[in-house]
Design a protein around this motif. Structure first.
Motif, PDB file in Angstrom:
ATOM      1  N   GLU A 225     -18.984 -18.025 -11.075  1.00 55.29           N
ATOM      2  CA  GLU A 225     -19.168 -16.851 -11.931  1.00 55.29           C
ATOM      3  C   GLU A 225     -19.224 -15.566 -11.121  1.00 55.29           C
ATOM      4  O   GLU A 225     -18.704 -14.520 -11.542  1.00 55.29           O
ATOM      5  N   TYR A 228     -15.709 -14.901 -10.183  1.00 50.70           N
ATOM      6  CA  TYR A 228     -14.934 -14.523 -11.367  1.00 50.70           C
ATOM      7  C   TYR A 228     -15.155 -13.051 -11.716  1.00 50.70           C
ATOM      8  O   TYR A 228     -14.200 -12.325 -12.022  1.00 50.70           O
ATOM      9  N   HIS A 232     -11.881 -10.833 -11.562  1.00 60.57           N
ATOM     10  CA  HIS A 232     -11.481 -10.298 -12.862  1.00 60.57           C
ATOM     11  C   HIS A 232     -11.429  -8.776 -12.833  1.00 60.57           C
ATOM     12  O   HIS A 232     -10.457  -8.152 -13.296  1.00 60.57           O
ATOM     13  N   GLU A 248      -7.074 -14.743 -22.782  1.00 58.96           N
ATOM     14  CA  GLU A 248      -8.257 -15.587 -22.630  1.00 58.96           C
ATOM     15  C   GLU A 248      -7.906 -16.909 -21.956  1.00 58.96           C
ATOM     16  O   GLU A 248      -8.681 -17.419 -21.127  1.00 58.96           O
ATOM     17  N   SER A 249      -6.747 -17.462 -22.282  1.00 59.86           N
ATOM     18  CA  SER A 249      -6.313 -18.701 -21.643  1.00 59.86           C
ATOM     19  C   SER A 249      -6.093 -18.497 -20.149  1.00 59.86           C
ATOM     20  O   SER A 249      -6.510 -19.326 -19.328  1.00 59.86           O
ATOM     21  N   GLU A 252      -9.438 -18.197 -18.389  1.00 59.06           N
ATOM     22  CA  GLU A 252     -10.094 -19.489 -18.245  1.00 59.06           C
ATOM     23  C   GLU A 252      -9.456 -20.298 -17.120  1.00 59.06           C
ATOM     24  O   GLU A 252     -10.140 -21.017 -16.388  1.00 59.06           O
ATOM     25  N   GLN A 253      -8.134 -20.191 -16.977  1.00 57.37           N
ATOM     26  CA  GLN A 253      -7.462 -20.854 -15.857  1.00 57.37           C
ATOM     27  C   GLN A 253      -7.911 -20.259 -14.524  1.00 57.37           C
ATOM     28  O   GLN A 253      -8.059 -20.984 -13.540  1.00 57.37           O
ATOM     29  N   ARG A 255     -10.895 -18.941 -13.949  1.00 59.04           N
ATOM     30  CA  ARG A 255     -12.246 -19.472 -13.716  1.00 59.04           C
ATOM     31  C   ARG A 255     -12.181 -20.910 -13.195  1.00 59.04           C
ATOM     32  O   ARG A 255     -12.897 -21.276 -12.254  1.00 59.04           O
ATOM     33  N   ALA A 256     -11.291 -21.715 -13.760  1.00 59.93           N
ATOM     34  CA  ALA A 256     -11.154 -23.104 -13.317  1.00 59.93           C
ATOM     35  C   ALA A 256     -10.640 -23.177 -11.888  1.00 59.93           C
ATOM     36  O   ALA A 256     -11.089 -24.006 -11.085  1.00 59.93           O
TER      37      ALA A 256
END
Length: 282
Positions: A225, A228, A232, A248-249, A252-253, A255-256
């Motif tokens: 986090e 990120y 970001h 958003e997708s 999320e990728q 973050r993963a």
């Protein structure tokens, strides 16, 4: 203060004395942490003697300048940058450390009339890649170096060799073909081609031009986090025009992917830089 700049650097002044400067002032410590593994090698190459006068190009928040000032304990260190915000922080930190031989000025190093033959060493950590006219810039810098003085630069190698940026771009592209940074325009990769580096430095009067390839892990945060939030904020421009669901997708990728790079030392990615050394012809 109105800083005198070459017209080719107008966009750089707008960025670095504006939103880029604000971002990197707020994130100064994180940037220093990110490239910390390179700092000892840069300082060793600079090999500053106690009586040296040193110039730091694109000094940012002044971490390298202050390191150089401590080494030049009987000399001086001058840091120049286009960002008034970062220079303000640099001055505050130098004052807090009670360094009296270091100064910071908002200058365009491409055209600023530095004292001729004044500096023993000129250093730049990730700052020399942004000149609008690098040939003119290195000629101006060379004029300020004494005969036999040295130039030491840290620049990024090619995009493909830097896992951190190539990964972030690929993830946040969300299937798009993002344009590559122009190889000869001001960008983090404008000095990534060794042949181009030599073609710029040699006509300016530098000789014994050497490029040493360095690879180091680059730190982005203590955990997923934390990393990120930083990544970001840095790269949000890549997804701002995407539709909400696609954006958003992609995030999320991101973050993963950051989670996959979690280590005992934090979130780290591979990086690759050139340590460039040259001497002014005597």
């Amino acid at each position: 203060m109105t800083v005198r700049i070459d017209p080719s650097n107008a966009d750089q002044l707008t960025a670095w004395d504006g939103p880029n400067g604000e971002f990197w002032t707020a994130r100064a410590d994180r940037f220093d942490q990110g490239v910390a593994r390179y700092q000892p090698k840069l300082l060793a190459a600079a090999a500053v003697d106690p009586a040296d006068n040193v110039l730091d190009i694109g000094c940012g928040s002044g971490t390298t300048t202050r390191d150089l000032a401590r080494a030049a304990s009987c000399g001086t260190a001058l840091g120049v940058d286009l960002s008034s915000q970062m220079l303000r922080l640099a001055r505050e930190r130098a004052a807090a450390e009670q360094l009296t031989n270091v100064t910071f000025e908002q200058r365009d190093a491409q055209i600023h009339p530095f004292p001729e033959g004044h500096f023993d060493v000129v250093v730049s950590r990730n700052g020399a890649m942004f000149f609008g006219d690098p040939a003119a810039a290195f000629k101006n810098i060379a004029r300020a170096i004494r005969s036999g003085g040295r130039l030491v630069l840290l620049t990024w190698q090619a995009l493909a060799d830097n896992e951190w940026l190539s990964t972030f771009r690929a993830v946040l592209a969300a299937g798009r073909d993002l344009p590559m940074p122009p190889p000869t325009a001001p960008s983090p990769f404008s000095l990534s081609d060794p042949d181009r580096v030599r073609s710029l430095l040699a006509p300016a009067g530098f000789e014994n031009i050497q490029l040493q390839a360095l690879r180091e892990p680059m730190y982005f945060g203590k955990d997923t986090e934390d990393a990120y939030d930083y990544v970001h904020d840095h790269f949000c421009g890549l997804v701002k025009d995407l539709e909400a669901e696609v954006r958003e997708s992609a995030l999320e990728q991101l973050r993963a992917n950051l989670a996959e790079h979690q280590t005992a030392e934090g979130v780290v990615y591979d990086s690759a830089a050139w340590l460039i050394e040259a001497r002014l012809a005597g």
